[in-house]
Design a protein around this motif. Structure first.
Motif, PDB file in Angstrom:
ATOM      1  N   ARG A  42       0.836  -1.205   0.000  1.00  8.14           N
ATOM      2  CA  ARG A  42       0.000   0.000   0.000  1.00  8.14           C
ATOM      3  C   ARG A  42       0.869   1.254   0.000  1.00  8.14           C
ATOM      4  N   ALA A  43       1.872   1.280   0.854  1.00  4.66           N
ATOM      5  CA  ALA A  43       2.770   2.433   0.915  1.00  4.66           C
ATOM      6  C   ALA A  43       3.531   2.588  -0.404  1.00  4.66           C
ATOM      7  N   ALA A  44       3.963   1.489  -0.987  1.00  3.94           N
ATOM      8  CA  ALA A  44       4.715   1.558  -2.244  1.00  3.94           C
ATOM      9  C   ALA A  44       3.845   2.059  -3.391  1.00  3.94           C
ATOM     10  N   PHE A  45       2.583   1.623  -3.452  1.00  5.46           N
ATOM     11  CA  PHE A  45       1.683   2.134  -4.501  1.00  5.46           C
ATOM     12  C   PHE A  45       1.438   3.636  -4.330  1.00  5.46           C
ATOM     13  N   THR A  46       1.280   4.075  -3.084  1.00  2.00           N
ATOM     14  CA  THR A  46       1.078   5.502  -2.822  1.00  2.00           C
ATOM     15  C   THR A  46       2.284   6.306  -3.287  1.00  2.00           C
ATOM     16  N   ILE A  47       3.465   5.826  -2.973  1.00  8.11           N
ATOM     17  CA  ILE A  47       4.670   6.558  -3.344  1.00  8.11           C
ATOM     18  C   ILE A  47       4.967   6.398  -4.835  1.00  8.11           C
ATOM     19  N   ALA A  48       4.497   5.329  -5.458  1.00  4.50           N
ATOM     20  CA  ALA A  48       4.636   5.202  -6.918  1.00  4.50           C
ATOM     21  C   ALA A  48       3.874   6.320  -7.616  1.00  4.50           C
ATOM     22  N   SER A  49       2.689   6.623  -7.133  1.00  2.40           N
ATOM     23  CA  SER A  49       1.927   7.727  -7.739  1.00  2.40           C
ATOM     24  C   SER A  49       2.610   9.061  -7.477  1.00  2.40           C
ATOM     25  N   TYR A  50       3.206   9.216  -6.316  1.00  9.46           N
ATOM     26  CA  TYR A  50       3.965  10.435  -6.004  1.00  9.46           C
ATOM     27  C   TYR A  50       5.220  10.531  -6.878  1.00  9.46           C
ATOM     28  N   THR A  51       5.870   9.387  -7.117  1.00  8.13           N
ATOM     29  CA  THR A  51       7.057   9.363  -7.960  1.00  8.13           C
ATOM     30  C   THR A  51       6.716   9.727  -9.396  1.00  8.13           C
ATOM     31  N   LEU A  52       5.533   9.360  -9.839  1.00  5.01           N
ATOM     32  CA  LEU A  52       5.126   9.679 -11.201  1.00  5.01           C
ATOM     33  C   LEU A  52       4.877  11.184 -11.373  1.00  5.01           C
ATOM     34  N   LEU A  53       4.320  11.832 -10.363  1.00  3.56           N
ATOM     35  CA  LEU A  53       4.008  13.273 -10.431  1.00  3.56           C
ATOM     36  C   LEU A  53       4.474  13.973  -9.148  1.00  3.56           C
ATOM     37  N   PRO A  54       5.783  14.189  -8.981  1.00  4.99           N
ATOM     38  CA  PRO A  54       6.267  14.721  -7.705  1.00  4.99           C
ATOM     39  C   PRO A  54       6.114  16.228  -7.526  1.00  4.99           C
ATOM     40  N   PHE A  55       6.003  16.964  -8.624  1.00  8.91           N
ATOM     41  CA  PHE A  55       5.945  18.421  -8.498  1.00  8.91           C
ATOM     42  C   PHE A  55       4.517  18.852  -8.174  1.00  8.91           C
ATOM     43  N   GLY A  56       4.396  19.723  -7.177  1.00 12.38           N
ATOM     44  CA  GLY A  56       3.082  20.171  -6.733  1.00 12.38           C
ATOM     45  C   GLY A  56       2.537  19.325  -5.595  1.00 12.38           C
ATOM     46  N   GLN A  57       3.344  18.373  -5.109  1.00 12.20           N
ATOM     47  CA  GLN A  57       2.960  17.514  -3.993  1.00 12.20           C
ATOM     48  C   GLN A  57       4.148  17.394  -3.044  1.00 12.20           C
TER      49      GLN A  57
END
Length: 134
Positions: A42-57
């Motif tokens: 769960r944590a890895a999927f959450t951070i995968a989405s953050y890794t895909l779009l890191p700017f603005g988050q």
């Protein structure tokens, strides 16, 4: 998301961010297959989405953001983070570090190098974090 964040995210995806997001998804899938690794997945999927779009988050502690502790921010979260660090965190952080060094060679790549360094820190200790708008 601001126009600048959108532009930076598009450039990020084109120049390597997509591949690090795939690495996070692979780690999440491996953890999910084991069943016992579902909290890490769960944590890895959450951070995968953050890794895909890191700017603005940005990533912050759930305890800090919500004002209360939970399972992931207490002693079990600490144990979970130590297990994560040994099993997957170090190689994801290493991948982000390599990308950061490659981007830091050029002046234009410095914002991307900084984003990879932030993600490397999160890769080492992801449990108990949440992604919020910057």
């Amino acid at each position: 998301m601001s126009p600048l964040s959108l532009l930076l995210n598009i450039i990020w995806i084109v120049f390597g961010g997509f591949w690090m997001a795939i690495a996070w998804v692979v780690a999440a899938i491996i953890m999910a297959i084991t069943i016992i690794g579902l909290p890490w997945a769960r944590a890895a999927f959450t951070i995968a989405s953050y890794t895909l779009l890191p700017f603005g988050q940005r990533a912050v502690s759930r305890e800090e953001y919500f004002g209360r502790s939970d399972v992931g921010t207490g002693p079990l979260g600490l144990i979970g983070n130590i297990i994560w660090l040994v099993l997957a965190g170090w190689w994801l952080a290493l991948g982000h570090l390599v990308w950061a060094i490659l981007y830091a060679i050029t002046i234009v790549g410095l914002p991307f190098a900084w984003a990879h360094l932030k993600l490397a820190g999160i890769a080492l200790w992801p449990i108990g974090k949440t992604i919020v708008p910057a």
